[in-house]
Design a protein around this motif. Structure first.
Motif, PDB file in Angstrom:
ATOM      1  N   VAL A 174     -17.109  -8.639  13.004  1.00  0.00           N
ATOM      2  CA  VAL A 174     -16.892  -7.323  13.698  1.00  0.00           C
ATOM      3  C   VAL A 174     -18.282  -6.692  13.401  1.00  0.00           C
ATOM      4  CG1 VAL A 174     -15.620  -5.462  12.749  1.00  0.00           C
ATOM      5  CG2 VAL A 174     -14.545  -7.622  13.168  1.00  0.00           C
ATOM      6  N   ARG A 179     -18.895  -6.727  17.578  1.00  0.00           N
ATOM      7  CA  ARG A 179     -18.970  -5.300  17.223  1.00  0.00           C
ATOM      8  C   ARG A 179     -19.019  -4.519  18.733  1.00  0.00           C
ATOM      9  NH1 ARG A 179     -22.070  -1.782  13.050  1.00  0.00           N
ATOM     10  NH2 ARG A 179     -21.104   0.378  13.482  1.00  0.00           N
ATOM     11  N   SER A 183     -18.151   1.988  18.009  1.00  0.00           N
ATOM     12  CA  SER A 183     -17.483   2.120  16.559  1.00  0.00           C
ATOM     13  C   SER A 183     -18.249   2.319  15.678  1.00  0.00           C
ATOM     14  CB  SER A 183     -16.528   1.084  16.331  1.00  0.00           C
ATOM     15  OG  SER A 183     -17.106  -0.277  16.295  1.00  0.00           O
ATOM     16  N   LYS A 186     -16.205   2.934  11.308  1.00  0.00           N
ATOM     17  CA  LYS A 186     -15.398   1.642  11.327  1.00  0.00           C
ATOM     18  C   LYS A 186     -15.598   0.641  11.982  1.00  0.00           C
ATOM     19  CE  LYS A 186     -10.898   0.506   9.526  1.00  0.00           C
ATOM     20  NZ  LYS A 186      -9.350   1.044   9.390  1.00  0.00           N
ATOM     21  N   SER A 188     -15.689  -2.027  14.513  1.00  0.00           N
ATOM     22  CA  SER A 188     -14.256  -2.814  14.901  1.00  0.00           C
ATOM     23  C   SER A 188     -15.014  -3.534  16.237  1.00  0.00           C
ATOM     24  CB  SER A 188     -13.329  -1.650  15.527  1.00  0.00           C
ATOM     25  OG  SER A 188     -13.064  -0.911  14.402  1.00  0.00           O
ATOM     26  N   ASN A 281     -10.540  -5.091  12.871  1.00  0.00           N
ATOM     27  CA  ASN A 281     -11.240  -4.515  11.866  1.00  0.00           C
ATOM     28  C   ASN A 281     -10.710  -4.683  10.706  1.00  0.00           C
ATOM     29  OD1 ASN A 281      -9.399  -2.459  11.394  1.00  0.00           O
ATOM     30  ND2 ASN A 281     -10.070  -1.392  13.331  1.00  0.00           N
TER      31      ASN A 281
END
Lengths: 366, 308
Positions: A174, A179, A183, A186, A188, A281
């Protein structure tokens, strides 16, 4: 007169005998649950909080309104599936506690496959996502079963270690290869295409994972109680040596049951991604896999009993927010409650077969 | 001298220092588990004890102003957990593995419940001994700055090895663990011996937990332990239930745990999260290699449920 009177009494007792056995299987777990709740009430009193208010808030937060029912049921969905990851191997005498790893990897696999799919319709995409999640979870926990049978590696320790590995693997994927650069706070994966999102069951307003979970529990019950595979598994769980002497393919059974359990947990992860979070996530590792251990043990590894138990424990978790706000208790309160209930249910094992009223063979003796 | 002069030599040095730092909780937990398993019980609840020991150690250290009182609190909390585990498992048909899982969840739950208020404050930590005074290189000095508990743990490993080998108490524990029938025939109280061994073992795990919050990483938070208590169980199997083996195995595990931070310290960030998986993969690998589907493991106590 006296003779016939005794005979009718004996008849009556004989007719009651099967009921007594079934009653034991219901009464003892319920008693254990109540004992756990009572011990927790004493704990609350000891820290100066009101147990009455606590249980009222649990009821309100879990089952008090349509909204709280929705909250409870959407939390029950992953619990139903992940509890099977404990209950199915348990039929073979295995204690697998690493379902969290299968949930996490199932979710990541589903998100990964969703990124690969281009312009396909939801009717094709959703089954593919489900298969990806199930295969990832199945391989992960199936490997635990294989290591157990062919190498003698303790499955309890191995499965939990693999859960930590799975979470590290998720963080790696992630934060790196999968990825979504957008994001920031966080990390995700790329958000799922709106078409690939799992919708809500009409009228109930809970995602379809709930129905899948209920169906999975029913099918697992059929598998264990009504098929030769399930019968073989119960024999192997009861007495491994006897099963081997009978020529049962114990190795295949172990791998199949652990893999099936893992597949269900992986499916739970897929629904968390496709129905709840919208991407993979760190929220995937929300602890459902650990609560599910308690669900399975409370249900004594009976898949049908898992359904009400999962809803009850999901209710405790759903009310957690309300309890934090109204009573100023930390979010770990529910964990403490779960711990007490877990211990009570395990200790109740010692009572089976020892209480006279539930065991007809003891009735005749003075 | 500055940090870059050492180049890649900094990695093994950082691993050495890290191994000693990281291994200390492993050492205490594995010695505790070794003691319990030698008496014939397995305690999977040590992960919960580790977390609760970390919380209670930190809280008491903060409130009392002394890290040693914190260590004592961790040990007492552990002993209490062990006592509960030991007594519950003495009931017929209560499974020690399942009780361990429940105690693990309860220990974590209680630690998070009572620990909320202690995440912010700073508690006094444990002292360390600087063995690297002779060197000018800061990395060497850092690596040889060794905490006091490591020495205590090493001494304890030796003392336990000696106890099992030569003392009457060691013989009692070994007999209870190898054959309950033989122990009963000798007139020993098997249940009492196991309860006390579990309590003592769990107390050691509590000290290991207090070390986590009082020395390294040195603060209390909810993610302080991630499976060390469980890895210690695997470590004891690898060490073949020998306390001296536990010492070397703990160092090895500590080294595996120090790999990620050590590589990061020299600027290698590729696959950062994968290095965090290294200790778990390493443990699994060791379990895989040392287990056997057919043979009874050498050195295993006869009454242990995982080896039966």
């Amino acid at each position: 007169m006296a003779l016939s009177g005794r005979r009718t009494r004996a008849d009556m007792l004989q007719r009651l005998a099967p009921w007594a056995r079934s009653a034991e299987a219901v009464v003892l777990p319920v008693l254990a649950l109540l004992t756990g709740l009572l011990v927790f009430a004493l704990f609350l009193l000891a820290v100066g909080k009101s147990p009455v208010q606590f249980y009222q808030l649990v009821y309100l937060g879990a089952f008090g309104s349509g909204f709280s029912w929705q909250n409870t049921l959407s939390r029950a969905s992953p619990l139903l599936l992940a509890a099977l990851c404990v209950a199915l191997p348990a039929r073979l005498g295995l204690v697998v506690i690493g379902g969290e790893g299968a949930i996490v990897l199932g979710g990541v696999a589903a998100a990964g496959v969703a990124m690969l799919l281009g312009d396909v319709s939801a009717a094709i995409a959703l089954p593919l996502l489900a298969i990806a999640g199930a295969v990832a979870g199945g391989l992960w926990i199936g490997a635990v079963g294989a290591m157990r049978h062919y190498r003698g590696v303790n499955e309890t320790i191995a499965s939990l270690l693999m859960a930590y590995v799975a979470i590290a693997l998720m963080n790696h994927l992630v934060e790196g290869p999968l990825r979504d650069p957008a994001s920031l706070n966080k990390p995700s994966t790329l958000a799922l295409d709106a078409d690939f999102r799992v919708g809500l069951i009409p009228e109930i307003g809970v995602h379809w994972g709930l129905l899948v979970g209920v169906i999975a529990c029913v099918l697992s019950w059929v598998l264990i109680e009504r098929t030769t595979w399930g019968f073989a598994a119960r024999i192997a769980g009861g007495n491994l040596r006897a099963a081997q002497v009978q020529g049962l393919a114990v190795g295949r059974l172990v791998v199949a049951f652990t893999a099936l359990g893992g597949a269900f947990a992986g499916l739970a992860g897929m629904f968390e991604v496709a129905a709840v979070h919208g991407s993979a996530n760190a929220s995937l590792a929300a602890g459902y896999g650990y609560t599910a251990i308690l669900v399975a043990f409370l249900a004594r590894h009976n898949p049908l009993v898992i359904i009400p138990v999962a809803i009850m424990l999901a209710g405790f978790e759903a009310s957690s927010g309300l309890i934090q706000r109204r009573m100023g208790l930390p979010d770990a309160t529910v964990l403490v409650l779960q711990g007490f209930v877990f211990i009570a249910i395990l200790v109740s094992e010692t009572l089976y077969g020892r209480l006279r009223m539930f065991n007809p063979e003891r009735w005749s003796r003075p | 001298m500055n940090e870059t002069d050492l180049g890649l030599w900094a990695v093994p040095l950082a691993i050495l220092g890290g191994a000693i730092r990281v291994s200390t909780p492993f050492l205490f937990v594995s010695l505790g588990e070794c003691l319990t398993e030698r008496a014939g019980r397995i305690n999977l609840g040590l992960e919960g004890t580790l977390v609760f020991g970390a919380m209670s150690g930190y809280a008491v250290s903060y409130l009392s102003g002394s890290a040693w009182v914190g260590i004592l609190a961790g040990a007492l909390a552990g002993a209490l957990f062990g006592l509960i585990h030991g007594i519950l498992c003495s009931l017929p048909r209560v499974n020690d593995i399942a009780i361990g899982i429940a105690m693990m969840l309860l220990g974590m739950g209680l630690a998070f419940f009572f620990g909320k208020g202690f995440i912010q404050p700073v508690a006094p930590g444990l002292p360390s001994i600087e063995l690297g005074r002779w060197s000018d290189v800061p990395q060497v000095r850092a690596a040889l700055k060794i905490n006091v508990l490591f020495f205590i743990g090493a001494g304890l490993a030796f003392a336990m090895w000696w106890m099992f080998r030569t003392t009457r108490l060691g013989l009692i524990i070994r007999t209870v663990g190898d054959s309950a029938d033989a122990a009963r025939a000798m007139g020993l109280n098997v249940t009492l011996a196991r309860v006390l061994a579990t309590a003592a073992g769990d107390a050691l795990a509590g000290i290991g937990g207090a070390y986590l919050s009082l020395y390294y990483p040195g603060s209390w938070n909810e993610g302080i332990s991630s499976g060390q208590g469980l890895m210690a169980v695997a470590l004891v199997i690898f060490a073949r239930w020998n306390p001296l083996g536990c010492f070397w195995a703990a160092l090895l595990f500590g080294g595996a745990g120090a790999l990620g931070p050590a590589l990061q310290s020299v600027g290698i960030n590729q696959g950062y999260y994968l290095f965090y998986a290294a200790p778990y993969v390493f443990t699994l690998g060791l379990l895989f290699v040392t287990s056997s589907p057919t043979r009874v493991m050498a050195g295993a106590p006869g009454e242990l449920s995982i080896t039966k």
